[in-house]
Design a protein around this motif. Structure first.
Motif, mmCIF file in Angstrom:
data_model
loop_
_atom_site.group_PDB
_atom_site.id
_atom_site.type_symbol
_atom_site.label_atom_id
_atom_site.label_comp_id
_atom_site.label_asym_id
_atom_site.label_seq_id
_atom_site.Cartn_x
_atom_site.Cartn_y
_atom_site.Cartn_z
ATOM 1 N N LEU A 148 0.761 -0.850 0.376
ATOM 2 C CA LEU A 148 -0.031 0.196 -0.098
ATOM 3 C C LEU A 148 0.892 1.325 0.008
ATOM 4 N N TYR A 149 1.982 0.977 0.649
ATOM 5 C CA TYR A 149 2.369 2.821 1.063
ATOM 6 C C TYR A 149 3.787 2.295 0.120
ATOM 7 N N THR A 150 4.462 1.917 -0.595
ATOM 8 C CA THR A 150 5.016 1.682 -1.331
ATOM 9 C C THR A 150 4.963 2.800 -2.750
ATOM 10 N N GLY A 151 2.861 2.273 -3.029
ATOM 11 C CA GLY A 151 2.820 3.144 -3.813
ATOM 12 C C GLY A 151 2.872 4.602 -3.843
ATOM 13 N N LYS A 152 2.746 5.072 -2.702
ATOM 14 C CA LYS A 152 2.521 6.187 -2.465
ATOM 15 C C LYS A 152 3.871 7.132 -2.834
ATOM 16 N N THR A 153 5.009 6.533 -2.085
ATOM 17 C CA THR A 153 6.654 6.996 -2.221
ATOM 18 C C THR A 153 6.786 6.900 -3.965
ATOM 19 N N ARG A 154 6.303 6.034 -4.580
ATOM 20 C CA ARG A 154 6.742 5.666 -5.948
ATOM 21 C C ARG A 154 6.283 6.553 -6.517
ATOM 22 N N ALA A 155 4.681 7.437 -6.793
ATOM 23 C CA ALA A 155 3.832 8.237 -7.399
ATOM 24 C C ALA A 155 5.418 9.745 -7.150
ATOM 25 N N TYR A 156 5.206 10.069 -5.771
ATOM 26 C CA TYR A 156 6.295 11.517 -5.659
ATOM 27 C C TYR A 156 7.046 11.021 -6.121
ATOM 28 N N LEU A 157 8.163 9.944 -6.300
ATOM 29 C CA LEU A 157 9.649 10.054 -6.740
ATOM 30 C C LEU A 157 9.547 10.291 -8.629
ATOM 31 N N ARG A 158 8.198 9.871 -8.683
ATOM 32 C CA ARG A 158 8.039 9.899 -10.515
ATOM 33 C C ARG A 158 8.149 11.476 -10.559
ATOM 34 N N TYR A 159 6.753 12.017 -9.943
ATOM 35 C CA TYR A 159 6.494 13.228 -10.452
ATOM 36 C C TYR A 159 7.645 14.391 -9.903
ATOM 37 N N HIS A 201 -10.797 18.892 -12.012
ATOM 38 C CA HIS A 201 -9.506 18.881 -11.489
ATOM 39 C C HIS A 201 -8.823 17.878 -11.046
ATOM 40 N N PRO A 202 -7.864 17.340 -12.251
ATOM 41 C CA PRO A 202 -7.073 17.061 -12.491
ATOM 42 C C PRO A 202 -6.298 15.837 -11.181
ATOM 43 N N PHE A 203 -5.947 16.573 -10.032
ATOM 44 C CA PHE A 203 -5.790 16.854 -8.823
ATOM 45 C C PHE A 203 -6.924 17.162 -7.825
ATOM 46 N N ILE A 204 -6.405 16.847 -6.774
ATOM 47 C CA ILE A 204 -7.276 17.187 -5.646
ATOM 48 C C ILE A 204 -7.114 19.050 -5.683
ATOM 49 N N LEU A 205 -6.179 19.549 -5.977
ATOM 50 C CA LEU A 205 -6.079 21.509 -5.702
ATOM 51 C C LEU A 205 -5.855 21.422 -6.949
ATOM 52 N N GLY A 206 -6.140 21.655 -7.689
ATOM 53 C CA GLY A 206 -6.139 21.725 -8.846
ATOM 54 C C GLY A 206 -5.468 21.117 -9.965
ATOM 55 N N THR A 207 -3.972 21.303 -11.103
ATOM 56 C CA THR A 207 -3.266 20.717 -12.031
ATOM 57 C C THR A 207 -2.139 20.332 -11.267
ATOM 58 N N ARG A 208 -1.382 20.532 -10.203
ATOM 59 C CA ARG A 208 -0.672 20.039 -9.043
ATOM 60 C C ARG A 208 -0.981 18.475 -7.889
ATOM 61 N N PRO A 209 -0.222 17.801 -8.365
ATOM 62 C CA PRO A 209 -0.260 16.648 -6.923
ATOM 63 C C PRO A 209 -0.060 17.524 -5.668
ATOM 64 N N SER A 210 -0.890 17.172 -4.532
ATOM 65 C CA SER A 210 0.045 18.249 -3.248
ATOM 66 C C SER A 210 -0.201 17.087 -2.641
ATOM 67 N N ILE A 211 0.336 16.655 -0.980
ATOM 68 C CA ILE A 211 0.310 15.288 -0.450
ATOM 69 C C ILE A 211 -0.553 14.868 0.264
ATOM 70 N N GLY A 212 -1.654 15.332 -0.142
ATOM 71 C CA GLY A 212 -3.199 14.759 -0.320
ATOM 72 C C GLY A 212 -3.284 14.163 -0.968
ATOM 73 N N TRP A 261 -6.765 9.078 -12.854
ATOM 74 C CA TRP A 261 -6.539 9.822 -11.407
ATOM 75 C C TRP A 261 -5.517 9.093 -11.355
ATOM 76 N N VAL A 262 -5.576 7.434 -10.952
ATOM 77 C CA VAL A 262 -4.272 6.853 -10.624
ATOM 78 C C VAL A 262 -3.210 6.549 -11.277
ATOM 79 N N GLU A 263 -4.242 6.633 -12.761
ATOM 80 C CA GLU A 263 -2.881 6.378 -14.017
ATOM 81 C C GLU A 263 -2.065 7.172 -14.100
ATOM 82 N N ARG A 264 -2.360 8.280 -13.656
ATOM 83 C CA ARG A 264 -2.290 9.638 -13.884
ATOM 84 C C ARG A 264 -0.884 10.018 -12.879
#
Length: 364
Positions: free
Chosen positions: A13-24, A186-197, A229-232
């Motif tokens: 579960l939590y690896t997915g959170k970190t992997r997406a962050y590193l890629r972004y 909106h493509p992400f929670i708070l606009g066009t940039r993903p946040s920590i949320g 969104w997951v794929e994005r």
């Protein structure tokens, strides 16, 4: 080029959170499968615990815990920060990371282990191959079944039972519907940039609820924009996008935040109370992963679950930001919180604060 090393698995579960962050963030990294041998030789010796993911930097610093990994990297890679600078958006992003990490784990675990007819063979295979990639299929099967048995047995610890499982389904479906509606605008929670949320939500929504057969099919049919969104999130344009202007919180997020304050926050507030009592009775002891039991409600159905002290550490982040606001910003935050039914809850006093030292929770 020296690379960061991310130790995890696709099924985590939590690896997915970190992997997406590193890629972004466009951070160069190599993912290392957390096999049984890697646990024994690297993860446990370097962190003292058995939890993934962990990140090892090119200068040989090992960090465990997704929130601490992201905070560590934000200092080294400040471009396109994932923490909004404006007060209301930062508070919202922190609250949704907390909600994702500590509460959406319930539907994540429920859908993985309740629907064994659809999921079991897939999950057992994933566990077996991850732990022993070079073993025979028979050895992988045996290892996968043992791991599956352990995780399946944690459902009552989380409070997932025959008594409330239909309410968990209704809650998750409502969340999916609300998030899908938000993503129409909106493509992400708070606009066009993903946040920590967003990265918080990526944990449960990717590894469990998108990849596992039963909930993955349901997500794609019921909430196709969430699946996109997951794929994005998994294939982002590095360092792109902006948060909404003028510290805007889209009204399409209100149903999710209202849901959070209604059912998750009573658990958080009682966790603060129970942990304070526990520390008062055990001032010299290390804080364990779980303490005692408490009652909680989903969809009006009462059940019991264990108390998780780590949730308070995550909760403190939102509370600390809220209390740091100027009078003007706090008035704006209070107006929003009153709309969402969260004002009273955010006034909580935390008598026994906690912090993480060497990956262990201790009294601050």
């Amino acid at each position: 080029m020296d690379l960061f090393k991310l130790f995890g698995t696709e099924v985590s579960l939590y690896t997915g959170k970190t992997r997406a962050y590193l890629r972004y963030k466009g951070i160069p990294f190599k993912e290392v499968l957390s096999t049984a041998d890697v646990y024994k030789k690297i993860i446990i010796p370097r962190t003292g615990v058995r939890y993934i993911p962990i990140l090892i930097s090119p200068d040989n610093i090992a960090i465990q815990d997704t929130t601490e990994i992201i905070d560590f990297l934000e200092k080294r890679f400040p471009e396109s920060p994932v923490y909004p600078k404006t007060p209301l958006q930062r508070l919202t992003a922190l609250l949704l990371e907390l909600y994702a990490d500590e509460w959406l784990v319930l539907p994540a675990m429920y859908y993985r282990w309740w629907f064994k007819e659809d999921n079991y063979d897939f999950i057992v295979g994933e566990f077996g191959r991850s732990a022993m990639p070079d073993a025979t299929k028979e050895e992988q099967q045996k290892t996968g079944e043992a791991t599956a048995g352990f995780f399946c047995g944690t459902l009552p610890v989380l409070g997932i039972t025959e008594k409330n499982h239909k309410q968990i389904e209704a809650w998750y479906e409502s969340f999916l519907d609300s998030f899908n509606t938000h993503l129409c605008a909106h493509p992400f929670i708070l606009g066009t940039r993903p946040s920590i949320g967003d990265f918080g939500l990526m944990g449960p929504l990717y590894a469990h609820l998108f990849r596992d057969p039963y909930p993955g099919k349901m997500m794609k049919q019921r909430a196709p924009l969430v699946a996109r969104w997951v794929e994005r999130m998994n294939a982002p344009i590095p360092n792109s996008g902006e948060f909404l202007s003028d510290d805007e919180i889209p009204e399409t997020l209100y149903p999710i935040l209202e849901m959070m304050f209604k059912e998750h926050f009573p658990v958080l507030l009682d966790t603060v109370k129970r942990l304070s009592e526990w520390i008062g009775k055990n001032p010299e002891k290390k804080i364990p992963r779980v303490i005692d039991k408490h009652e909680f409600s989903i969809g009006g159905v009462l059940e019991e679950r264990m108390v998780f002290p780590y949730s308070q550490w995550m909760f403190q982040r939102s509370i600390d930001h809220y209390r740091s606001l100027s009078n003007e910003d706090k008035n704006k935050a209070d107006a929003l919180l009153k709309k969402l039914g969260g004002y009273e809850a955010m006034q909580v006093k935390i008598p026994k604060r906690v912090k993480r030292i060497n990956n262990i929770l201790v009294q601050a």
